[in-house]
Design a protein around this motif. Structure first.
Motif, mmCIF file in Angstrom:
data_model
loop_
_atom_site.group_PDB
_atom_site.id
_atom_site.type_symbol
_atom_site.label_atom_id
_atom_site.label_comp_id
_atom_site.label_asym_id
_atom_site.label_seq_id
_atom_site.Cartn_x
_atom_site.Cartn_y
_atom_site.Cartn_z
ATOM 1 N N VAL B 98 5.243 19.974 -15.099
ATOM 2 C CA VAL B 98 4.684 21.084 -15.866
ATOM 3 C C VAL B 98 5.738 22.149 -16.180
ATOM 4 O O VAL B 98 5.700 22.790 -17.225
ATOM 5 C CB VAL B 98 3.470 21.667 -15.093
ATOM 6 C CG1 VAL B 98 3.216 23.107 -15.477
ATOM 7 C CG2 VAL B 98 2.234 20.811 -15.351
ATOM 8 N N VAL B 99 6.725 22.300 -15.278
ATOM 9 C CA VAL B 99 7.745 23.326 -15.512
ATOM 10 C C VAL B 99 8.497 23.075 -16.822
ATOM 11 O O VAL B 99 8.855 24.005 -17.542
ATOM 12 C CB VAL B 99 8.721 23.438 -14.305
ATOM 13 C CG1 VAL B 99 9.590 22.217 -14.169
ATOM 14 C CG2 VAL B 99 9.570 24.689 -14.408
ATOM 15 N N HIS B 100 8.693 21.815 -17.178
ATOM 16 C CA HIS B 100 9.333 21.505 -18.466
ATOM 17 C C HIS B 100 8.491 22.011 -19.625
ATOM 18 O O HIS B 100 8.999 22.555 -20.598
ATOM 19 C CB HIS B 100 9.504 19.996 -18.629
ATOM 20 C CG HIS B 100 10.617 19.449 -17.814
ATOM 21 N ND1 HIS B 100 10.874 18.114 -17.711
ATOM 22 C CD2 HIS B 100 11.534 20.078 -17.048
ATOM 23 C CE1 HIS B 100 11.909 17.934 -16.915
ATOM 24 N NE2 HIS B 100 12.317 19.114 -16.498
ATOM 25 N N ALA B 101 7.199 21.771 -19.499
ATOM 26 C CA ALA B 101 6.285 22.189 -20.562
ATOM 27 C C ALA B 101 6.330 23.709 -20.724
ATOM 28 O O ALA B 101 6.376 24.221 -21.845
ATOM 29 C CB ALA B 101 4.875 21.722 -20.240
ATOM 30 N N ILE B 102 6.353 24.414 -19.605
ATOM 31 C CA ILE B 102 6.362 25.877 -19.660
ATOM 32 C C ILE B 102 7.608 26.378 -20.392
ATOM 33 O O ILE B 102 7.540 27.254 -21.248
ATOM 34 C CB ILE B 102 6.286 26.469 -18.228
ATOM 35 C CG1 ILE B 102 4.910 26.160 -17.642
ATOM 36 C CG2 ILE B 102 6.557 27.970 -18.242
ATOM 37 C CD1 ILE B 102 4.747 26.516 -16.190
ATOM 38 N N HIS B 103 8.753 25.769 -20.087
ATOM 39 C CA HIS B 103 9.981 26.178 -20.763
ATOM 40 C C HIS B 103 9.956 25.811 -22.245
ATOM 41 O O HIS B 103 10.478 26.530 -23.083
ATOM 42 C CB HIS B 103 11.192 25.558 -20.064
ATOM 43 C CG HIS B 103 11.563 26.295 -18.807
ATOM 44 N ND1 HIS B 103 12.450 27.338 -18.785
ATOM 45 C CD2 HIS B 103 11.093 26.174 -17.539
ATOM 46 C CE1 HIS B 103 12.538 27.810 -17.549
ATOM 47 N NE2 HIS B 103 11.728 27.115 -16.775
ATOM 48 N N LYS B 104 9.305 24.713 -22.539
ATOM 49 C CA LYS B 104 9.225 24.286 -23.939
ATOM 50 C C LYS B 104 8.310 25.221 -24.740
ATOM 51 O O LYS B 104 8.620 25.569 -25.874
ATOM 52 C CB LYS B 104 8.710 22.854 -24.012
ATOM 53 C CG LYS B 104 9.163 22.141 -25.261
ATOM 54 C CD LYS B 104 9.188 20.634 -25.038
ATOM 55 C CE LYS B 104 9.787 19.941 -26.230
ATOM 56 N NZ LYS B 104 9.875 18.493 -26.035
#
Ligand SMILES: Nc1ncnc2c1ncn2[C@@H]1O[C@H](COP(=O)(O)OP(=O)(O)OP(=O)(O)O)[C@@H](O)[C@H]1O
Ligand SMILES: [Mg+2]
Lengths: 117, 305
Positions: B98-104
Motif C-alpha cells: 500500500v505504501v507504493h500506492a500512497i506515494h503514487k
C-alpha cells in the motif's frame, strides 16, 4: 531428494528435527568456510559441513538452508541443536568424511549449487 | 537491539497491507465502443469521476469526467469512448504494498488507479485513497464513520506516511566477541523484512550483506551498531563501530585478505570473503574507516533493479 534418502545414502543419523525427514532438498553445498556458504549456496539446499558451532546454523538461516549434515562424525553441542530447533532446521550426522559424503549424494543424483536451477 | 520510536504501526501496515487487500473488486467498466454520451448517466448514478475502459479482460484505457466534458463542449456525444479515452494508463499491481500506492497518489494527483494482476495482466480492481484509509483503519481496528474518511483521517494518515520518507528505521546494538549473539541483528532484520512482505530475493541480499557486516563488528571490534532504513524503493543499512579501523581499505577489499585470528578461523570465518560478499549482494557499498577511530560501512539495496 527427500531428507530421509539423504540419511540412508550417508548411513547417517538424525540429530534433531526427526519429524522433518520428508522435506525435499534441491541441491547440496559442502563447505567449511561460512563466507563460501553465503557466497555460493542457493535456496532449499542441504549444507554439508565439518563445523558444528552455532554460527553454522545462523549462517544457514541467512541463506534459507533447508537442512544441515555434519561430517566425520562430529556431533554438535547442545547450543547448536537448540538454535537449529528454534530456526526449524533439521540436523543430520554422518561418519563419512566430507569428500565421500558429497560424492555419494552426487552419485545418487543430488546436484551441486552451480548446476541446480 | 531494539526499534526506534519512528516505527509506527501505520507505517508498518503500509508495507504489510497489499493493494489487492484494500482495493474495490467490483469495478464498473466501459467498452471501447460505448458512446461517450452514455457515460453521463453512469458517472452520475455511481458518483464516479472516471472509469477504466476494458476490452475482454484487458485494460485498454481510462476515461474521466474531464474527457467527457471536453467531448460535450465539442458536441460529439456520439463519439466512441475509444476516440476520447487516455490510452497510457498508470496502474497499480495487486501484490504491491500500500505504501507504493500512497506515494503514487501523491506524485500523480489522480483520484484512483486501476489494479492489475501482475501475472495475467487482467484488471482485478480499482483503488482510491478512501479504499486505503478504510483498509488501514480496519486493520488498526479503529471504528470509523464514512465522513471521517473523507475529512480528518484521510489527510492525517496520508500525511503521516508521506512526511516520514524513511518510513521505518530499525536499530540494533552489536557486541564484539559475543559469538552467542553474533548474527542476531541480521536475523531480526531478515524476519522483519519478511513480515513486511519484501521480495525473497531482496531479503536474501540484505541478509547476506548485513550478516557479513555484523560478523566483522563481532570479530574485529569491541562494539558497534547496525542501522536499517527502509524506504519505499530501497533499503539502506549502516554498520558502524568504534573499533581499531582498517589501515588499508583497498587491501581489505581484496578477496582472501584477512587478519582474523586463528580462533575465529576455527569457527569458519576469516576467509577474507566478507567484504566482497557485501559488494556483490548490495547495489552500492561505501566503506570509510579511520585507524583508532572506527569503521563506517554503508550498503544500499534497490528493491527494483
Ligand atoms: N569493522 C571492521 N573493523 C576493523 N577491521 C575490519 C572491519 N571489517 C573488516 N576489517 C578488516 O578487513 C579484512 C577483510 O574483511 P572481510 O570481511 O572481507 O574478511 P574476514 O572478516 O577477514 O573473513 P570472512 O568475512 O570471510 O569471514 C578483515 O580481515 C579485517 O582486517
Ligand atoms: Mg568478514
Amino acid at each position: 531428494m527427500k531428507l530421509e534418502e539423504v540419511r540412508r545414502i550417508l548411513d547417517g543419523e538424525v540429530v534433531s528435527g526427526s519429524k522433518s525427514l520428508d522435506i525435499e532438498v534441491a541441491m547440496a553445498c559442502g563447505a567449511d568456510l561460512m563466507s563460501d556458504v553465503l557466497a555460493f549456496i542457493k535456496q532449499d539446499a542441504l549444507l554439508i559441513t565439518g563445523l558444528t558451532n552455532p554460527q553454522v546454523v545462523r549462517t544457514a538461516e541467512m541463506v534459507d538452508v533447508k537442512a544441515i549434515c555434519f561430517v566425520r562424525g562430529k556431533r554438535p553441542g547442545q547450543e547448536t541443536i537448540t538454535m537449529a530447533q528454534k530456526k526449524s532446521i533439521p540436523l543430520l550426522l554422518t561418519h563419512l568424511p566430507m569428500f565421500e559424503a558429497c560424492g555419494r549424494l552426487y552419485k545418487n543424483g543430488l546436484p551441486g549449487c552451480s548446476e541446480a536451477e | 537491539m531494539g526499534k526506534d520510536d519512528g516505527f509506527g504501526r501505520v507505517q508498518e501496515l503500509s508495507y504489510e497491507l497489499k493493494v489487492g487487500e484494500v482495493m474495490t473488486t467490483t469495478v464498473i467498466t466501459v467498452a471501447p465502443d460505448n458512446r461517450v454520451g452514455d457515460l453521463r448517466e453512469l458517472f452520475r448514478a455511481n458518483k464516479m469521476s472516471g472509469t477504466p475502459v476494458v476490452a475482454g479482460d484487458r485494460l485498454v484505457g481510462i476515461i474521466s469526467i474531464e474527457d467527457f466534458i471536453k467531448c460535450l463542449a465539442d458536441g460529439e456525444m456520439d463519439c466512441p469512448v475509444r476516440m476520447r479515452m487516455t490510452e497510457k494508463v498508470e496502474v497499480l499491481y495487486a501484490d504491491e504494498p500500500v505504501v507504493h500506492a500512497i506515494h503514487k497518489f501523491d506524485r500523480r494527483g489522480f483520484g484512483r488507479f486501476p489494479v492489475l494482476d501482475r501475472k495475467t495482466g487482467h484488471l482485478v480492481g480499482i483503488l482510491s485513497k478512501g479504499d486505503i484509509i478504510k483498509g488501514l483503519l480496519k486493520k488498526l481496528e479503529i471504528d470509523y464513520h464514512e465522513e471521517e474518511i473523507h475529512h480528518y483521517r484521510a489527510s492525517h494518515i496520508f500525511e503521516d506516511i508521506l512526511a516520514d520518507k524513511t518510513a521505518i528505521r530499525l536499530k540494533y546494538d552489536v557486541r564484539g566477541k559475543d559469538f552467542e549473539n553474533a548474527g542476531a541483528s541480521a536475523s531480526a532484520l531478515k524476519k522483519t523484512l519478511s513480515r513486511l512482505g519484501f521480495h525473497p530475493q531482496v531479503i536474501r541480499r540484505v541478509a547476506i550483506a548485513t550478516y557479513e557486516a555484523e560478523m566483522n563488528i563481532v570479530v574485529f571490534t569491541p562494539k558497534g551498531q547496525m542501522l536499517a532504513d527502509i524506504h519505499p524503493d530501497h533499503i539502506e543499512v549502516k554498520a558502524v563501530d568504534k573499533g581499531p579501523g582498517i589501515p588499508d581499505i583497498e587491501r581489505a577489499l581484496v578477496p582472501g585478505f584477512s587478519t582474523a585470528p586463528e580462533w575465529v578461523r576455527e569457527l569458519g570465518f576469516g576467509a577474507g570473503m566478507g567484504l566482497s560478499n557485501i559488494q556483490k549482494s548490495s547495489d552500492k557499498m561505501v566503506l570509510k574507516s579511520k585507524v583508532g577511530k572506527g569503521t563506517d560501512l554503508r550498503m544500499t539495496f534497490f528493491l527494483y533493479r
